[in-house]
Enzyme design. Structure first.
Site, PDB file in Angstrom:
ATOM      1  N   ARG A  85      30.823   8.313  24.610  1.00  0.00           N
ATOM      2  CA  ARG A  85      29.760   8.898  23.786  1.00  0.00           C
ATOM      3  C   ARG A  85      30.050   8.720  22.304  1.00  0.00           C
ATOM      4  O   ARG A  85      29.176   8.927  21.477  1.00  0.00           O
ATOM      5  CB  ARG A  85      29.627  10.397  24.082  1.00  0.00           C
ATOM      6  CG  ARG A  85      28.927  10.684  25.389  1.00  0.00           C
ATOM      7  CD  ARG A  85      28.959  12.162  25.688  1.00  0.00           C
ATOM      8  NE  ARG A  85      28.513  12.426  27.059  1.00  0.00           N
ATOM      9  CZ  ARG A  85      27.328  12.905  27.370  1.00  0.00           C
ATOM     10  NH1 ARG A  85      26.455  13.160  26.428  1.00  0.00           N
ATOM     11  NH2 ARG A  85      27.006  13.129  28.623  1.00  0.00           N
ATOM     12  N   ARG A 124      10.528  17.682  35.195  1.00  0.00           N
ATOM     13  CA  ARG A 124      11.506  17.738  36.299  1.00  0.00           C
ATOM     14  C   ARG A 124      11.610  19.146  36.882  1.00  0.00           C
ATOM     15  O   ARG A 124      11.640  20.124  36.143  1.00  0.00           O
ATOM     16  CB  ARG A 124      12.903  17.343  35.771  1.00  0.00           C
ATOM     17  CG  ARG A 124      13.158  15.879  35.859  1.00  0.00           C
ATOM     18  CD  ARG A 124      14.613  15.516  35.951  1.00  0.00           C
ATOM     19  NE  ARG A 124      15.516  16.085  34.973  1.00  0.00           N
ATOM     20  CZ  ARG A 124      16.639  15.492  34.577  1.00  0.00           C
ATOM     21  NH1 ARG A 124      16.969  14.317  35.055  1.00  0.00           N
ATOM     22  NH2 ARG A 124      17.437  16.065  33.711  1.00  0.00           N
ATOM     23  N   ARG A 150      15.248  23.511  34.968  1.00  0.00           N
ATOM     24  CA  ARG A 150      16.526  23.784  34.295  1.00  0.00           C
ATOM     25  C   ARG A 150      16.272  24.053  32.814  1.00  0.00           C
ATOM     26  O   ARG A 150      15.379  23.469  32.212  1.00  0.00           O
ATOM     27  CB  ARG A 150      17.456  22.568  34.410  1.00  0.00           C
ATOM     28  CG  ARG A 150      17.993  22.310  35.786  1.00  0.00           C
ATOM     29  CD  ARG A 150      19.035  21.215  35.781  1.00  0.00           C
ATOM     30  NE  ARG A 150      18.908  20.320  34.626  1.00  0.00           N
ATOM     31  CZ  ARG A 150      19.733  19.317  34.374  1.00  0.00           C
ATOM     32  NH1 ARG A 150      20.725  19.076  35.185  1.00  0.00           N
ATOM     33  NH2 ARG A 150      19.568  18.536  33.323  1.00  0.00           N
ATOM     34  N   ARG A 161      18.503  17.807  22.322  1.00  0.00           N
ATOM     35  CA  ARG A 161      19.407  16.867  23.007  1.00  0.00           C
ATOM     36  C   ARG A 161      19.223  15.448  22.472  1.00  0.00           C
ATOM     37  O   ARG A 161      20.182  14.694  22.332  1.00  0.00           O
ATOM     38  CB  ARG A 161      19.152  16.890  24.520  1.00  0.00           C
ATOM     39  CG  ARG A 161      19.700  18.127  25.214  1.00  0.00           C
ATOM     40  CD  ARG A 161      19.195  18.232  26.641  1.00  0.00           C
ATOM     41  NE  ARG A 161      19.846  17.275  27.533  1.00  0.00           N
ATOM     42  CZ  ARG A 161      19.383  16.970  28.743  1.00  0.00           C
ATOM     43  NH1 ARG A 161      18.271  17.519  29.189  1.00  0.00           N
ATOM     44  NH2 ARG A 161      20.023  16.102  29.501  1.00  0.00           N
TER      45      ARG A 161
END
Length: 206
Positions: A85, A124, A150, A161
């Site tokens: 990352r 989702r 979620r 994010r």
């Protein structure tokens, strides 16, 4: 052959990695999965990682590399998904591979517009009992199946994010571009079309 999959959350990296693993025999190394597994099994490294995670801190690079070494196959093709990352992690990975006489062959950057990511992720839904993932638009849950969204998949969290991803990954993209191994994948296309692009990059996967 060693591949690295880069791209924002919701770009479909995991889907493509799993398919390559199934059809071409790649070993799919997802750092999220190996961290969870090590913590669940209570391995010495897992216990160390758990301490950081419980404090809400990032697991240090050297610990992640050690976990990867534990699951790294003796031979065969590997996909790194969700790692590295940062440039520091990329350098540590290069060093680890070099000791084994290996190197990263291709870095596939899955590019997808923010609005597509937000639509994919915010739709989702997950069955908390089985872990089965559905999508309100593309793959709705069967009638009577109880699903949840979620926290991570709420639009405001997704935007955050994406910001974090950009900040973290921009230098990494440069790092691999300089090495001449960065390949761009248009991940806004349908799954089949994306897979075709992946196969074009890797040839027959040997």
């Amino acid at each position: 052959m060693i591949l690295v999959f880069l791209g924002p959350p919701g770009a479909g990296k995991g889907t493509q990695a799993k398919r390559l693993a199934k059809e071409k025999g790649f070993v799919h190394i997802s750092t999220g999965d190996i961290l969870r597994e090590a913590v669940q099994k209570g391995t010495p490294l897992g216990k160390k990682a758990k301490e950081y995670m419980e404090r809400g801190e990032l697991v240090p690079d050297d610990l992640i590399i050690a976990l990867i070494e534990e699951v790294f196959p003796k031979h065969g093709n590997v996909i790194f998904d969700g790692f590295p990352r940062t440039v520091k992690q990329a350098e540590a990975l290069d060093e680890m591979l070099e000791k084994k006489g290996l190197k990263v062959d291709h870095v596939l950057l899955f590019e997808v517009p923010d609005e597509v990511v937000i639509e994919r992720l915010s739709g989702r839904r997950i069955n908390p009992e089985t872990g089965e993932v559905y999508h309100v638009k593309y793959n709705p849950p069967p009638p009577g199946v109880k699903v949840i969204q979620r926290e991570d998949d709420k639009p405001e969290v997704i935007k955050k994010r994406l910001e974090v991803y950009r900040e973290q990954t921009a230098p990494l993209i440069e790092y691999y571009k300089k090495k001449g191994i960065l390949r761009i994948i248009d991940a806004s296309k349908p799954v089949e079309e994306v897979y075709r692009q992946v196969l074009e990059v890797i040839g027959d996967g040997n």
